[in-house]
Design a protein around this motif. Structure first.
Motif, short mmCIF file in Angstrom:
data_model
loop_
_atom_site.label_atom_id
_atom_site.label_comp_id
_atom_site.label_asym_id
_atom_site.label_seq_id
_atom_site.Cartn_x
_atom_site.Cartn_y
_atom_site.Cartn_z
N ARG A 9 0.84 -1.24 -0.02
CA ARG A 9 0.08 0.00 -0.05
C ARG A 9 0.75 1.10 0.03
O ARG A 9 1.43 1.73 1.00
CB ARG A 9 -0.94 -0.13 1.29
CG ARG A 9 -1.92 -1.20 1.10
CD ARG A 9 -2.93 -1.39 2.32
NE ARG A 9 -3.71 -2.48 2.15
CZ ARG A 9 -4.76 -2.59 1.65
NH1 ARG A 9 -5.24 -1.42 1.03
NH2 ARG A 9 -5.40 -3.60 1.49
N THR A 11 -0.21 4.30 -0.99
CA THR A 11 -0.90 5.31 -0.89
C THR A 11 -1.72 5.26 0.20
O THR A 11 -2.07 4.03 0.58
CB THR A 11 -1.50 5.67 -2.29
OG1 THR A 11 -2.38 6.73 -1.97
CG2 THR A 11 -2.32 4.58 -2.51
N GLN A 16 -9.61 1.82 -0.38
CA GLN A 16 -8.89 0.61 -0.76
C GLN A 16 -9.87 -0.44 -0.40
O GLN A 16 -10.03 -0.49 0.73
CB GLN A 16 -7.43 0.78 -0.32
CG GLN A 16 -6.76 1.90 -0.56
CD GLN A 16 -5.19 1.91 -0.11
OE1 GLN A 16 -4.55 0.94 0.23
NE2 GLN A 16 -4.72 3.16 0.16
N LEU A 42 -0.66 -1.02 -4.60
CA LEU A 42 -1.82 0.12 -4.53
C LEU A 42 -1.26 1.52 -4.52
O LEU A 42 -0.61 1.64 -3.67
CB LEU A 42 -2.85 0.00 -3.38
CG LEU A 42 -3.50 -1.46 -3.55
CD1 LEU A 42 -4.54 -1.50 -2.36
CD2 LEU A 42 -4.14 -1.84 -4.89
N ASP A 44 -0.95 5.78 -5.98
CA ASP A 44 -1.64 7.32 -6.23
C ASP A 44 -1.57 7.44 -7.73
O ASP A 44 -0.77 6.65 -8.28
CB ASP A 44 -1.11 8.27 -5.13
CG ASP A 44 0.32 8.74 -5.35
OD1 ASP A 44 0.91 8.11 -6.55
OD2 ASP A 44 1.09 9.07 -4.62
N VAL A 87 -5.51 3.60 -6.87
CA VAL A 87 -6.56 3.64 -6.14
C VAL A 87 -7.62 4.72 -6.61
O VAL A 87 -8.70 4.73 -6.78
CB VAL A 87 -6.22 4.07 -4.51
CG1 VAL A 87 -7.64 4.26 -3.78
CG2 VAL A 87 -5.57 2.51 -4.25
N ASN A 91 -11.39 3.92 -8.39
CA ASN A 91 -12.61 4.70 -7.47
C ASN A 91 -13.38 5.71 -8.62
O ASN A 91 -14.63 5.51 -8.46
CB ASN A 91 -12.12 5.13 -5.98
CG ASN A 91 -11.86 3.99 -5.44
OD1 ASN A 91 -12.39 2.92 -5.35
ND2 ASN A 91 -10.98 4.38 -4.41
N TRP A 105 -13.26 -2.86 -8.52
CA TRP A 105 -12.19 -3.34 -7.71
C TRP A 105 -11.77 -4.90 -8.18
O TRP A 105 -10.81 -5.44 -8.69
CB TRP A 105 -11.75 -3.14 -6.33
CG TRP A 105 -11.47 -1.83 -5.94
CD1 TRP A 105 -12.30 -1.02 -5.83
CD2 TRP A 105 -10.03 -1.52 -5.85
NE1 TRP A 105 -11.34 0.33 -5.44
CE2 TRP A 105 -9.98 -0.15 -5.47
CE3 TRP A 105 -8.82 -2.08 -6.22
CZ2 TRP A 105 -8.74 0.61 -5.49
CZ3 TRP A 105 -7.60 -1.60 -6.18
CH2 TRP A 105 -7.47 -0.26 -5.65
#
Length: 152
Positions: A9, A11, A16, A42, A44, A87, A91, A105
């Motif tokens: 991860r 970001t 998430q 994941l 940005d 991410v 979204n 997702w």
């Protein structure tokens, strides 16, 4: 578990999915390849855009990038490769397409895993085959066909 997933991860962007969901979706796509290892990172928008520009020569962030492992044949390592998922893009796409974020997702993880297995969608016949696999796997999760046009 039939696969090994390293989740990174990179970001703190909201929205998430949890680790269990990411692993479940990847395991579904890779169920015919037990014992495989992959990384799901994941990120940005800035990291996605940098990677997309460097590897695909497209200067914008994208939903998912797949990097199949390129190991010498003498190395017998079950490393399948890496998925880099943006991410905010995933979204935003879910919202724009009127889809539940979880469904989009799942689609992106499955789509990326199929790329790691060698599937592609450049040619029409390849795209039809890959999309059929995606529809089948998503249906097993109770998720509607992601390629159906939404009423707008």
């Amino acid at each position: 578990m039939t696969i090994e997933v390293d989740i990174q991860r990179a970001t703190d962007a909201p929205g998430q999915p949890d680790d269990d969901s990411l692993i479940r979706w990847a395991a579904l796509a890779l169920r015919d390849k037990p014992g495989q290892e992959l990384t799901i990172r994941l990120v940005d928008a800035a990291e996605s855009q940098t990677l997309n520009r460097e590897y695909r020569h497209k200067d914008y962030p994208t939903n998912v990038l797949s990097f199949p492992a390129d190991l010498p044949p003498e190395l017998d390592i079950p490393l399948l490769g890496d998925l880099v998922i943006c991410v905010p893009v995933v979204n935003r796409e879910a919202a724009e397409q009127g889809k539940p974020a979880t469904a989009h997702w799942a689609h992106m993880v499955i789509h990326g895993c199929l790329h790691l297995l060698g599937h592609d969608h450049i040619e029409d016949d390849e795209a039809e085959e890959m999309e059929a696999l995606e529809r089948q796997l998503l249906a097993e999760l109770g998720i509607a066909d992601p390629y159906l046009a939404t009423d707008e």
